[in-house]
Design an enzyme around this catalytic site. Structure first.
Site, short mmCIF file in Angstrom:
data_model
loop_
_atom_site.label_atom_id
_atom_site.label_comp_id
_atom_site.label_asym_id
_atom_site.label_seq_id
_atom_site.Cartn_x
_atom_site.Cartn_y
_atom_site.Cartn_z
N SER A 131 1.10 1.82 -6.03
CA SER A 131 0.99 2.90 -5.06
C SER A 131 -0.39 2.91 -4.42
O SER A 131 -1.37 2.46 -5.01
CB SER A 131 1.23 4.25 -5.75
N HIS A 132 -0.46 3.43 -3.20
CA HIS A 132 -1.74 3.64 -2.54
C HIS A 132 -2.55 4.74 -3.22
O HIS A 132 -3.77 4.78 -3.08
CB HIS A 132 -1.52 4.02 -1.07
N SER A 133 -1.87 5.63 -3.92
CA SER A 133 -2.51 6.81 -4.49
C SER A 133 -2.32 6.87 -6.00
O SER A 133 -1.18 6.97 -6.48
CB SER A 133 -1.92 8.08 -3.85
#
Length: 246
Positions: A8-10
């Site tokens: 995930s980007h986050s």
């Protein structure tokens, strides 16, 4: 158990999705590794981190990788070149949150990579079914529990019906039996679906007061049907405690 990697980007998004899935499986989750963010608080993904995560959970059972969007797919694809493991690794096109939840539940029950991969890719089916027009109800006389050969009819008494937590409990419980079980919503006519499919169970849209029909085949079918029926009669542990002073 197969290994699961969440890209995930986050980091916060990845951790929250994994935490939601872990609530469904209790103390025996499959191996899960998170590869989220690009370091130093930067939103993004890193192929070397994904490769390390894959190696962390790799086993002979295989690894399934979930990605949120955009460059997460690119990073996961590049990671296949960097990883050290020679075990099978698959990149899933499943919806991020629903796919992770479905995969963790089924993997915890000991399902194969093929089974978990297929279940997670179908993870949107239950939501689509709930948003479509419901079929006309089939009028079935409600019964609390009537065992007939390898089948049983049970009226759902838990307040929210067969939502995600009871569905996960069913999948986990059925892993202990050498049997193939199906569940149908006798009140609405939906099903039958496999009792080891979280997404299938959710697609029944079974609410409190609905009658579910449980059927089984296999050497331990009778025991499995009885166990699942008892869980339903008990409200899957969700009934309020009405004892005095409780």
């Amino acid at each position: 158990m197969i290994g699961i990697v969440v890209v995930s980007h986050s980091p916060a998004l990845a951790r929250s999705a994994v935490d939601l899935a872990l609530e469904m499986v209790g103390e025996s989750p499959p191996p899960i590794a998170i590869a989220a963010g690009a370091g130093d608080g930067i939103i993004g993904t890193d192929a070397t981190r994904v490769a390390d995560a894959i190696d962390e959970v790799a086993s002979a059972e295989g690894v399934l990788v979930f990605m949120d969007l955009g460059s997460a797919v690119l990073s996961a694809t590049m990671a296949l070149e960097f990883m050290a493991t020679t075990e099978e690794v698959r990149l899933s096109d499943a919806p991020f949150v629903e796919g992770i939840v479905a995969a963790v539940v089924l993997a915890a029950a000991g399902a194969s990579l093929d089974e978990v991969d297929g279940e997670s890719r179908a993870a949107m089916d239950a939501k689509r079914g709930q948003l479509d027009r419901q079929p006309a109800a089939v009028h079935v006389k409600p019964v609390e529990a009537v065992i007939e050969n390898s089948g049983i009819d049970v009226t759902l008494v838990n307040p929210d019906g067969l939502h995600s937590r009871p569905a996960a409990a069913i999948v986990k419980a059925m892993a202990a039996f050498e049997a193939t079980l199906t569940i149908a919503n006798a009140t609405t006519g939906k099903g039958p679906v496999a009792a080891n499919s979280l997404i299938g169970i959710l697609s029944l849209g079974a609410n409190t007061g609905d009658v579910i029909r449980i059927s089984g085949t296999g050497p331990q079918a009778a025991e499995a049907v009885e166990a699942l029926g008892a869980m339903a009669v008990d409200g899957f542990g969700e009934l309020p405690d009405t004892r005095i002073g409780a």
